[in-house]
Enzyme design. Structure first.
Site, PDB file in Angstrom:
ATOM      1  N   ASN A   6       0.854  -1.186   0.000  1.00 16.31           N
ATOM      2  CA  ASN A   6       0.000   0.000   0.000  1.00 16.31           C
ATOM      3  C   ASN A   6       0.892   1.239   0.000  1.00 16.31           C
ATOM      4  O   ASN A   6       1.337   1.703   1.040  1.00 16.31           O
ATOM      5  CB  ASN A   6      -0.912  -0.004   1.229  1.00 16.31           C
ATOM      6  CG  ASN A   6      -1.923   1.139   1.204  1.00 16.31           C
ATOM      7  OD1 ASN A   6      -1.954   1.934   0.276  1.00 16.31           O
ATOM      8  ND2 ASN A   6      -2.744   1.217   2.231  1.00 16.31           N
ATOM      9  N   ASN A  34      -5.835   6.522  -1.527  1.00 19.82           N
ATOM     10  CA  ASN A  34      -6.849   5.916  -2.399  1.00 19.82           C
ATOM     11  C   ASN A  34      -7.489   4.673  -1.779  1.00 19.82           C
ATOM     12  O   ASN A  34      -8.188   3.924  -2.467  1.00 19.82           O
ATOM     13  CB  ASN A  34      -6.254   5.584  -3.777  1.00 19.82           C
ATOM     14  CG  ASN A  34      -5.120   4.565  -3.710  1.00 19.82           C
ATOM     15  OD1 ASN A  34      -5.043   3.760  -2.790  1.00 19.82           O
ATOM     16  ND2 ASN A  34      -4.241   4.596  -4.705  1.00 19.82           N
ATOM     17  N   ASP A  35      -7.268   4.460  -0.478  1.00 25.24           N
ATOM     18  CA  ASP A  35      -7.851   3.281   0.171  1.00 25.24           C
ATOM     19  C   ASP A  35      -9.375   3.308   0.137  1.00 25.24           C
ATOM     20  O   ASP A  35     -10.022   2.260   0.013  1.00 25.24           O
ATOM     21  CB  ASP A  35      -7.370   3.177   1.619  1.00 25.24           C
ATOM     22  CG  ASP A  35      -5.913   2.774   1.716  1.00 25.24           C
ATOM     23  OD1 ASP A  35      -5.318   2.439   0.670  1.00 25.24           O
ATOM     24  OD2 ASP A  35      -5.351   2.799   2.827  1.00 25.24           O
ATOM     25  N   GLY A  94      -5.879  -2.469   0.796  1.00 23.44           N
ATOM     26  CA  GLY A  94      -5.260  -1.193   0.440  1.00 23.44           C
ATOM     27  C   GLY A  94      -4.077  -1.247  -0.505  1.00 23.44           C
ATOM     28  O   GLY A  94      -3.546  -0.197  -0.887  1.00 23.44           O
ATOM     29  N   ASP A 122      -1.917  -1.304  -3.870  1.00 25.45           N
ATOM     30  CA  ASP A 122      -2.221  -0.556  -5.078  1.00 25.45           C
ATOM     31  C   ASP A 122      -1.121  -0.696  -6.126  1.00 25.45           C
ATOM     32  O   ASP A 122      -0.092  -1.345  -5.901  1.00 25.45           O
ATOM     33  CB  ASP A 122      -2.477   0.919  -4.752  1.00 25.45           C
ATOM     34  CG  ASP A 122      -1.434   1.508  -3.805  1.00 25.45           C
ATOM     35  OD1 ASP A 122      -0.237   1.178  -3.964  1.00 25.45           O
ATOM     36  OD2 ASP A 122      -1.800   2.294  -2.914  1.00 25.45           O
ATOM     37  N   ASP A 167      -8.262 -15.331 -18.192  1.00 27.42           N
ATOM     38  CA  ASP A 167      -8.915 -16.086 -17.122  1.00 27.42           C
ATOM     39  C   ASP A 167      -9.907 -17.107 -17.699  1.00 27.42           C
ATOM     40  O   ASP A 167     -10.459 -16.918 -18.781  1.00 27.42           O
ATOM     41  CB  ASP A 167      -9.648 -15.085 -16.225  1.00 27.42           C
ATOM     42  CG  ASP A 167     -10.235 -15.709 -14.983  1.00 27.42           C
ATOM     43  OD1 ASP A 167      -9.475 -16.309 -14.208  1.00 27.42           O
ATOM     44  OD2 ASP A 167     -11.461 -15.587 -14.792  1.00 27.42           O
ATOM     45  N   GLU A 189      -5.840 -19.847 -19.004  1.00 28.27           N
ATOM     46  CA  GLU A 189      -6.011 -20.677 -17.819  1.00 28.27           C
ATOM     47  C   GLU A 189      -6.925 -21.861 -18.149  1.00 28.27           C
ATOM     48  O   GLU A 189      -8.123 -21.691 -18.338  1.00 28.27           O
ATOM     49  CB  GLU A 189      -6.622 -19.868 -16.671  1.00 28.27           C
ATOM     50  CG  GLU A 189      -6.833 -20.705 -15.417  1.00 28.27           C
ATOM     51  CD  GLU A 189      -7.813 -20.080 -14.435  1.00 28.27           C
ATOM     52  OE1 GLU A 189      -7.703 -20.385 -13.231  1.00 28.27           O
ATOM     53  OE2 GLU A 189      -8.701 -19.311 -14.860  1.00 28.27           O
TER      54      GLU A 189
END
Length: 647
Positions: free
Chosen positions: A154, A159-160, A180, A182, A359, A388
């Site tokens: 973090n 920006n949390d 948190g 980033d 994904d 995947e």
């Protein structure tokens, strides 16, 4: 009759000239745009580029009652070929052709409404910053560091929390809340990642997940063109990419073509009746939507290859929703298909990516996935995509790789698949007691399956990832076995991927298999952490030793042509010892796995074909040297990694 023919000919000529005149007028250079106008609620892609091989561009336009409007474009080199109305009156799809003569610049798209009023949206075509051939994807020379961004570091607490989003606050004690981490947290620690020996970084998705819960993981996207502000900005994402590129490292973007998040903006007003799969069921139960009303996938992935699969099973696999909070996108809708392909290319170009990880690869429509991968690889011939396919059957893994001769004629255009089969084989082999059909022979036979792969070295292998128990947990906390697993997969003809924290023996013993625990915060990523793995503060001796071990392996691998491109030769396990070698020109790397607790005197005559007799080899970990003669003493259980290169 002659008069009739003459009349028809006259009309035909007039029509041709009329069409030509219209097209000519559309392609006249518009006046320079001096004022940026944004009358339209949403237009995607938000901008595009000149110079692609594919000249077609389809714009999704979203605005109240825009479906009744008439669109006009007046810009040199850009033609409005066709306009498509949707089932919802609030959408319009514009087919544009961007010719080779089109120049970068801004132009206006005008929408004339039924009441003769106009809405104007300024659109931009950009110049491409580098040629398509210079987009070099990941390959067997790379080692990939997989990160769950919310749990790594973090760097920007500001920006949390972001006002207006459905999930608020952070709670580091809750494994399913936001913590948190980033984008800046990754960028700030690239020295650490590079020094470990990694050459590529794969963060789990960082596009916005404006979902009421579980938004940290990133796989329920609610806007395919927007970075989640809790991870940072688009500029933060670009900085991570450019900082990696300046280090000759690559950014791999985790993308999702199969589904979106239930709170995606279009779920409030779906463009077509078939925009998502089982849409009628969703709209019927929208007020009581939960896991009971959801028609979920049957997860029978073999239906993609099964020559005897029923249509019912195949439909249940591809059309069913992954979970109730993830609408299953219908790639058979041509507008959805175009949207997903363009979105992927937009991100490749915007971030100058070094690869894509896709994904849940077997879940979307497989013909679409072939088109999707093919479209990207056509534009970027040196690029890489890994899909995947969570299967332990090498036949299923091989099916999805480009170049494999499939019985049904399917061509995937996918360069790389994931080696879940080898991952499980390594764990089983190291945990089992040695016998004729158990233990190290599992690894030997697992690697022998490479004959089924079109290109083994383009397959991605890994000890664990963000969806499974950590390798240290899978191996019951046995450090020696963990080292053996890591060293083996780093020697294989593969692209290795390592999950963050593996280097410090992170585990999930408290709740084995629990995603919240698997994705534990990386120590040192938060201010006030008592342990800091970035600096080594507070790490145990075992953690420091593992960190050093992995770093030595990775940094050797970084410059080893034998491990990137060499011939592979291995010898069937005997008496609890398994040897594998990689050979190219004057570099030979020998990897010996020894499962015996007592010292072993290994007879080297069996390995004569390696041509090492009398040569000096150096231990990659200890830096000790030895002469390859008649025998080799293996003092302890574990890995011995030797090279003919001077260190």
């Amino acid at each position: 009759m002659k008069a009739l023919k003459l009349t028809l000919l006259t009309l035909l000529v007039a029509t041709v000239f009329s069409c030509q005149e219209t097209k000519s007028e559309e392609n006249e250079v518009s006046e320079s745009v001096t004022e940026i106008l944004n009358d339209i609620e949403k237009m995607e892609p938000p901008h595009w580029w000149v110079g692609f091989k594919n000249k077609d561009l389809q714009l999704l336009v979203k605005h109240p009652n825009i479906g009744t409007s008439i669109a006009k474009i007046n810009y040199s080199g850009v033609s409005l070929v066709e306009t498509h109305k949707a089932d919802s009156p609030n959408y319009l799809f514009l087919d544009l052709e961007i010719s080779e003569t089109a120049k970068a610049g801004k132009f206006n798209i005008t929408f004339q409404l039924e009441d003769s009023s106009e809405l104007i949206q300024t659109y931009e075509l950009k110049s491409r910053d580098k040629s398509a051939e210079d987009y070099i994807g990941f390959n067997s020379s790379d080692a990939v560091y997989l990160i769950t961004p919310d749990r790594f570091a973090n760097a920007n607490p500001e920006n949390d929390e972001v006002d207006g989003l459905l999930q608020q606050g952070i709670d580091r004690k809750d494994g399913y809340a936001r913590h948190g981490g980033d984008l800046q947290g990754i960028t700030d620690h690239l020295d650490y990642i590079e020094n470990l020996g990694f050459t590529a970084v794969w963060p789990c998705p960082v596009l916005i997940n404006d979902m009421p819960s579980g938004s940290y993981h990133g796989y329920a996207m609610t806007d395919f063109y927007k970075v989640d502000p809790r991870f940072g900005t688009l500029e933060d994402y670009k900085k991570l990419a450019s900082d990696l590129e300046s280090r000759d490292m690559k950014l791999i973007m985790d993308q999702v073509a199969n589904h979106c998040g239930l709170e995606h903006w279009w779920m409030k007003d779906l463009p077509f009746k078939d925009w998502v799969n089982y849409q009628e069921n969703y709209e019927k139960n929208i007020n009581n939507w939960d896991s009971k009303t959801t028609i979920t996938s049957n997860h029978r992935r073999t239906s993609n290859q099964d020559l005897y699969a029923s249509k019912k099973d195949n439909e249940g696999m591809t059309d069913g929703w992954f979970v109730s909070g993830m609408p299953d996108l219908n790639q058979r809708n041509p507008f959805m298909a175009k949207y997903i392909i363009q979105n992927s290319i937009w991100w490749v170009e915007t971030l100058e990516l070094g690869g894509i990880r896709q994904d849940t690869y077997p879940y979307p429509d497989k013909d679409f996935m072939s088109d999707w991968a093919g479209s990207i690889m056509t534009e970027y011939p040196n690029f890489s995509i890994v899909g995947e396919e969570w299967s332990y059957n090498p036949l299923l893994i091989a099916y999805w790789q480009d170049g494999h001769k499939n019985a049904d004629g399917y061509e995937s255009n996918l360069k790389s698949t994931m080696d879940f089969a080898m991952q499980r084989t390594i764990v089983e082999a190291l945990k089992e007691n040695e016998s004729w059909d158990k233990g190290l022979v599992k690894m030997y036979e697992g690697l022998a399956n490479d004959f089924v792969y079109a290109s083994p070295k383009d397959i991605m292998v890994f000890p664990d990832n963000h969806d499974m128990s950590r390798i240290f947990t899978q191996l019951d906390g046995n450090i020696t076995n963990t080292k053996m697993a890591l060293s083996y997969l780093l020697i294989l003809p593969r692209i290795p991927q390592i999950y963050y924290g593996t280097e410090i023996l992170m585990d999930d013993f408290d709740k084995p298999g629990d995603h919240g625990v698997i994705r534990t915060d990386f120590p040192g990523g938060w201010e006030g952490d008592s342990i800091n793995a970035f600096t080594g503060k507070g790490l145990t001796d075992s953690q420091k030793e593992m960190q050093s071990f992995l770093s030595k392996m990775l940094n050797y691998r970084k410059t080893s042509d034998a491990l990137h491109n060499g011939k592979t030769l291995h010898f069937a396990p005997l008496n609890g010892i398994y040897m594998l070698a990689r050979v190219i020109d004057d570099e030979t790397v020998v990897h010996i796995l020894n499962k015996n607790d007592e010292a072993q005197d290994l007879d080297l005559s069996r390995f004569e074909e390696l041509g090492l007799s009398g040569k000096t080899l150096t231990n990659i970990i200890s830096k000790e040297t030895l002469i390859w003669n008649s025998s080799l003493i293996l003092e302890t259980k574990g890995s011995t990694i030797l090279t003919t290169k001077s260190l």
